[in-house]
Write an enzyme that holds these catalytic residues in place. Structure first.
Site, mmCIF file in Angstrom:
data_model
loop_
_atom_site.group_PDB
_atom_site.id
_atom_site.type_symbol
_atom_site.label_atom_id
_atom_site.label_comp_id
_atom_site.label_asym_id
_atom_site.label_seq_id
_atom_site.Cartn_x
_atom_site.Cartn_y
_atom_site.Cartn_z
ATOM 1 N N LYS A 87 -5.548 3.392 -6.480
ATOM 2 C CA LYS A 87 -5.080 3.394 -5.097
ATOM 3 C C LYS A 87 -5.907 2.429 -4.261
ATOM 4 O O LYS A 87 -7.132 2.359 -4.392
ATOM 5 C CB LYS A 87 -5.168 4.805 -4.485
ATOM 6 C CG LYS A 87 -4.123 5.768 -4.998
ATOM 7 C CD LYS A 87 -4.039 7.021 -4.138
ATOM 8 C CE LYS A 87 -3.350 6.724 -2.819
ATOM 9 N NZ LYS A 87 -3.123 7.954 -2.029
ATOM 10 N N GLU A 140 1.175 17.538 2.789
ATOM 11 C CA GLU A 140 -0.084 17.035 2.209
ATOM 12 C C GLU A 140 -1.251 17.576 3.008
ATOM 13 O O GLU A 140 -1.222 17.581 4.234
ATOM 14 C CB GLU A 140 -0.164 15.503 2.253
ATOM 15 C CG GLU A 140 0.671 14.739 1.260
ATOM 16 C CD GLU A 140 0.409 13.234 1.353
ATOM 17 O OE1 GLU A 140 -0.645 12.831 1.902
ATOM 18 O OE2 GLU A 140 1.255 12.461 0.885
ATOM 19 N N GLU A 196 -6.905 9.162 -8.202
ATOM 20 C CA GLU A 196 -6.040 8.032 -8.563
ATOM 21 C C GLU A 196 -6.846 6.748 -8.429
ATOM 22 O O GLU A 196 -7.022 6.207 -7.340
ATOM 23 C CB GLU A 196 -4.798 8.007 -7.670
ATOM 24 C CG GLU A 196 -3.916 9.241 -7.839
ATOM 25 C CD GLU A 196 -2.752 9.259 -6.865
ATOM 26 O OE1 GLU A 196 -1.760 8.546 -7.093
ATOM 27 O OE2 GLU A 196 -2.845 9.997 -5.862
ATOM 28 N N GLU A 198 -9.683 7.444 -0.740
ATOM 29 C CA GLU A 198 -8.296 7.447 -1.185
ATOM 30 C C GLU A 198 -8.173 7.709 -2.690
ATOM 31 O O GLU A 198 -7.153 8.200 -3.154
ATOM 32 C CB GLU A 198 -7.621 6.114 -0.850
ATOM 33 C CG GLU A 198 -7.289 5.924 0.617
ATOM 34 C CD GLU A 198 -6.174 6.850 1.081
ATOM 35 O OE1 GLU A 198 -5.260 7.132 0.279
ATOM 36 O OE2 GLU A 198 -6.227 7.301 2.234
#
Length: 389
Positions: A327, A270, A324, A333
């Site tokens: 999240k 990542e 997203e 995030e």
């Protein structure tokens, strides 16, 4: 005299070492991949995601589970996919090989060979977290999954691994000084020994964004973004680094060296940069996200190594494919996506994205570019008929 079970496992290790180089190439095609997270309620269908990935020529993805709809959608796509045994299942799978076998028979084997499942991650960022029972489960779970794959004759095509966060390191500056935390070593050493035997790389989640966010006063943002800067000099290795990403990769190599794993490859599982954040999240802007991901993509496409490992080509999965919106945690995030839910690009780093079928559609529901072309062609044909009349 070896027992039958010991002899079997030794045979597995010999078999794995023989195929480790070939397997490595199968797991990761080229040098660029993307993490496909799905903690959101506004994402396009997995079928549309396949179309998007093909248009962007992204050939490697990681998901954080083994979702049936996703795996079915990727059948015949040719895209290599790594699935994940969720953290909450590790303790159960560590108990015995039969549990691992059941998981593989339910979540992996039914989709082969049509879906190119090439990796299984055993949890995510286990070491360094607060659940010590998960720490203890990591090595036996990894061994049980691998053994089950071998019994199914799949170990030669599916790699068993686990991604780590930077929390596994005691320090990482300068890169040559990097070491693993002492409290992690009782698990990390046997884990690395096992992965070394079966040819698995060391996977690390490396985020210059997080380093800069946590210490913007002392870290040059240009160093974090691959832009022109003085860089740093590692006096021990006499190597110069003009970007933090390669320094983080080489820090992992240095930590592995100190434990005797100098031949193990490091792959970044990542990395990415947030395009939006809270007031206290320095650097989280669209401009910086574009700069980081564009420059990172350029670096990866060169297929070169690091200053410390110049012959070991750098490979990385970018986080993430989409923002997203569900999240938890700080705003950053929820804002790492390269693409918007409608399939258009979040910012330009060289991908074209896909055009939504209508301005009112909140996300793509098409099955592919062909569907869009069919709509356009039909409309044009109808117009010509009206003109002729």
């Amino acid at each position: 005299m070896f027992s039958s079970s010991t002899s079997f496992f030794l045979c597995l290790l010999l078999f794995s070492v023989t195929f480790c180089h070939v397997l490595g190439d199968k797991v990761f095609t080229g040098t660029y991949g993307v993490n496909y997270g799905r903690i959101a309620d506004n994402l396009p269908s997995p079928e549309s995601v396949v179309t998007l990935l093909k248009a962007a020529k992204i050939r490697n993805i990681r998901i954080y589970d083994a979702d049936r709809q996703v795996l079915n959608a990727f059948k015949g796509s040719g895209i290599s996919i790594s699935v994940c045994v969720p953290n909450e299942l590790l303790k159960e799978i560590s108990v015995g090989e039969d549990r691992a076998m059941n998981w593989i028979k339910q979540n992996v084997e039914p989709y082969l060979p049509g879906t190119k499942i090439r990796g299984i991650s055993i949890g995510n960022e286990i070491l360094g977290g607060g659940d010590m029972e998960l720490w203890e489960a990591l090595v036996p779970a990894s061994k049980n999954v691998y053994s089950a794959l071998a019994r199914l004759n799949l170990a030669h095509q599916i790699q068993v691994s686990t991604p780590h966060s930077e929390a596994v390191f005691a320090n990482s500056y300068p890169p040559s000084a990097c070491t693993f935390r002492e409290d992690i070593l009782p698990v990390m050493k046997p884990l690395l020994q096992f992965f070394s035997q079966i040819g698995t790389p060391f996977y690390i989640n490396a985020y210059p964004f997080l380093a800069y966010k946590n210490d913007p006063q002392h870290i040059d943002i240009n160093y974090a973004l691959f832009k022109k800067n003085p860089g740093i000099y590692d006096a021990k290795t006499k190597l110069h680094y003009d970007n933090m990403f390669l320094a983080q990769v080489d820090a992992a190599y240095a930590a592995l060296d100190k434990l005797g794993f100098d031949k193990m490859e490091v792959i970044v599982s990542e990395t990415g940069w947030a395009s939006k954040g809270d007031d206290n999240e320095a650097g989280a802007t669209v401009k910086n996200a574009r700069t980081y991901n564009k420059n990172l993509r350029k670096l990866l496409l060169k297929k070169k190594g690091t200053p410390y490992r110049p012959k070991m080509v750098v490979r990385a999965y970018i986080f993430a494919l989409f923002n997203e919106n569900l999240k938890p945690g700080p705003t950053s995030e929820r804002n790492f996506g390269l693409f918007k839910p409608d399939g258009s690009i979040s910012y330009d780093i060289g991908f074209t994205g896909l055009v939504p079928s209508s301005a009112t559609s909140p996300f793509l529901s098409f099955k592919g570019i062909g569907s869009l072309y069919a709509v356009v062609s039909t409309s044009c044909a109808a117009f010509l008929i009206l003109v002729a009349l």
